[in-house]
Design an enzyme around this catalytic site. Structure first.
Site, short mmCIF file in Angstrom:
data_model
loop_
_atom_site.label_atom_id
_atom_site.label_comp_id
_atom_site.label_asym_id
_atom_site.label_seq_id
_atom_site.Cartn_x
_atom_site.Cartn_y
_atom_site.Cartn_z
N THR A 70 0.81 -1.22 0.00
CA THR A 70 0.00 0.00 0.00
C THR A 70 0.85 1.26 0.00
O THR A 70 0.49 2.26 -0.63
CB THR A 70 -0.92 0.01 1.26
OG1 THR A 70 -1.80 -1.09 1.14
CG2 THR A 70 -1.72 1.28 1.37
N ASP A 120 1.53 -6.42 -4.57
CA ASP A 120 0.68 -6.46 -3.38
C ASP A 120 1.23 -7.65 -2.59
O ASP A 120 1.54 -8.69 -3.15
CB ASP A 120 -0.77 -6.73 -3.82
CG ASP A 120 -1.74 -6.70 -2.64
OD1 ASP A 120 -2.66 -5.89 -2.68
OD2 ASP A 120 -1.58 -7.52 -1.71
N SER A 121 1.37 -7.51 -1.28
CA SER A 121 2.08 -8.57 -0.54
C SER A 121 1.32 -9.89 -0.51
O SER A 121 1.89 -10.91 -0.14
CB SER A 121 2.46 -8.10 0.86
OG SER A 121 1.36 -8.15 1.73
N THR A 180 1.54 -4.77 4.17
CA THR A 180 1.39 -5.23 5.56
C THR A 180 0.79 -6.64 5.65
O THR A 180 1.01 -7.34 6.63
CB THR A 180 0.49 -4.27 6.36
OG1 THR A 180 -0.77 -4.17 5.70
CG2 THR A 180 1.11 -2.91 6.50
N THR A 209 2.69 -10.30 14.32
CA THR A 209 1.49 -10.74 13.61
C THR A 209 0.73 -9.48 13.21
O THR A 209 0.67 -8.54 13.99
CB THR A 209 0.59 -11.56 14.57
OG1 THR A 209 1.33 -12.70 14.99
CG2 THR A 209 -0.70 -12.02 13.93
N THR A 243 -0.24 -22.86 19.20
CA THR A 243 -1.55 -22.47 19.76
C THR A 243 -2.27 -21.42 18.90
O THR A 243 -1.63 -20.58 18.27
CB THR A 243 -1.42 -21.94 21.21
OG1 THR A 243 -2.72 -21.45 21.63
CG2 THR A 243 -0.41 -20.82 21.35
N GLN A 244 -3.58 -21.48 18.93
CA GLN A 244 -4.40 -20.46 18.24
C GLN A 244 -4.43 -19.16 19.04
O GLN A 244 -4.86 -18.13 18.53
CB GLN A 244 -5.84 -20.98 18.07
CG GLN A 244 -5.94 -22.14 17.12
CD GLN A 244 -7.34 -22.74 17.03
OE1 GLN A 244 -8.33 -22.13 17.46
NE2 GLN A 244 -7.45 -23.92 16.48
N1 ASP Z 1 -2.80 -5.40 0.37
C1 ASP Z 1 -1.69 -4.58 0.82
C2 ASP Z 1 -0.45 -5.42 0.82
O1 ASP Z 1 -0.23 -6.18 1.72
C3 ASP Z 1 -1.98 -4.06 2.18
C4 ASP Z 1 -0.89 -3.19 2.76
O2 ASP Z 1 0.15 -2.94 2.20
O3 ASP Z 1 -1.12 -2.68 3.86
O4 ASP Z 1 0.30 -5.33 -0.12
#
Ligand code: ASP
Length: 341
Positions: free
Chosen positions: A14, A58-59, A90, A166, A277-278
């Site tokens: 992003t 995009d990740s 992210t 996380t 663990t969850q």
């Molecule tokens: N969809 C985006 C990504 O992970 C979200 C972000 O960057 O915050 O590339």
């Protein structure tokens, strides 16, 4: 900081996206466009260079092959720079930071992942602040040695060990958490480093960037009502080497006879099963309840307080390095890069 050099590696996300004026959709653009939006970068008394992945991603598109490329870019540039900042989406940043922590052996320079929840071009972007502080942390030295020689994630006002994080928030700027390990730094008016939490490698050898990951693994999340068909299908995936079992609480799963028998069968045919663990906080302890003890008795390994992202990255890494299940299981009892307590 005068003579430090920082390499900013732009993978996408992003932070560098632009919005289509008609559809409103966000998609990545190249970093030259982005850097024009941050004239502040010119004010650093640092040599900042950039390397862009083409095309930026995009990740959600990132996979082990790209982790290996990121590690290779760091290796190729290691002697030329004092620190590295990786701009990354992210969504999978915690997976990538975990993977890089394992792929980069003998790391003694900062590798700081960051990104943003709003693109740099937007007025209220969080990207500018994140990028500028990540660069400052990547360049920070004391007595000529880096203050944080680890793979980290910097986001909003916190620096985390990468393999402890996380993503937990889609909406707010504080997108990441590290529930089982303290922050490595907090930023406000000053950057306050938590030195006792940072790993300072002893005399390290030369940096090694590993070049292999093995993706023949599965994540099996336990849930009330889980069916025999699902568990059977997972354990019988061709070429499967390992299963990360996401269990309840301290590492518990149902005592259903079919479940135990399928799991025992999987272990005896050489599939490594790791119990994670969850819960976001705390550790697996298979000795606490009968429902955990039975897994231990079958030969399921404990993931202790590892995150699911780090468990996946460590498993892919170890499976690619070693063919011996015994050795891999033993290495899950050890902290290789500070990923478990
Ligand atoms: N969809 C985006 C990504 O992970 C979200 C972000 O960057 O915050 O590339």
């Amino acid at each position: 900081m005068g003579s430090s050099s920082i390499l900013v590696i732009y993978t996408g996300g992003t932070i560098g996206m632009v919005q289509d004026p008609e559809t409103g959709e966000l998609s990545p653009v190249n970093f030259v466009e982005i850097s024009k939006k941050i004239p502040e970068l010119m004010r650093f008394d640092l040599n900042i260079e950039t390397f862009s992945f083409v095309p930026p991603l995009d990740s959600a598109e990132i996979d082990p092959e790209i982790w290996i490329r990121m590690a290779a870019v760091i290796k190729e540039n290691y002697s030329l720079f004092d620190g590295f900042v990786i701009l990354h989406g992210t969504d999978t940043m915690a997976y990538s930071a975990s993977a890089l922590s394992f792929l980069l052996e003998n790391l003694d320079k900062p590798v700081i992942f960051t990104g943003s929840q709003l693109p740099l071009g937007m007025l209220r972007t969080d990207g500018k602040e994140n990028l500028i502080t990540a660069i400052e942390i990547a360049a920070a030295k004391e007595n000529n040695t880096p203050i944080v020689p680890e793979v980290c994630i910097f986001f909003q006002n916190r620096l985390f060990r990468g393999n402890r994080t996380t993503k937990y928030n889609v909406e707010y700027f504080n997108a990441f958490r590290s529930d089982n390990y303290p922050h490595l730094a907090e930023t406000g008016v000053n950057i306050r480093y938590n030195r006792s939490a940072i790993i300072y490698p002893p005399e390290t050898g030369k940096l090694k960037a590993h070049t292999r990951m093995n993706s023949n693994i599965a994540i099996l999340k336990i849930f009330p009502g889980i069916t025999r068909e699902l568990v059977y299908a997972i354990y019988n995936i061709p070429e499967l080497r390992a299963v990360i079992m996401e269990t309840y609480g301290a590492g518990n799963a149902p005592t259903l006879p079919w479940f135990i028998s399928l799991t025992r069968g999987a272990v005896s045919k050489g599939i490594i099963i790791l119990n994670v663990t969850q819960c976001a906080t705390g550790s697996v302890d298979m000795t606490q309840y009968k429902t955990g003890k039975q897994l231990q008795d079958i030969g399921v390994s404990s993931g202790y307080d590892i995150t699911i992202e780090a468990a996946l990255a460590k498993m892919m890494f170890l499976l690619a390095q070693s063919t011996s299940n015994k050795e891999i299981r033993a290495l899950f009892n050890e902290s290789l890069r500070g990923e478990i307590n």
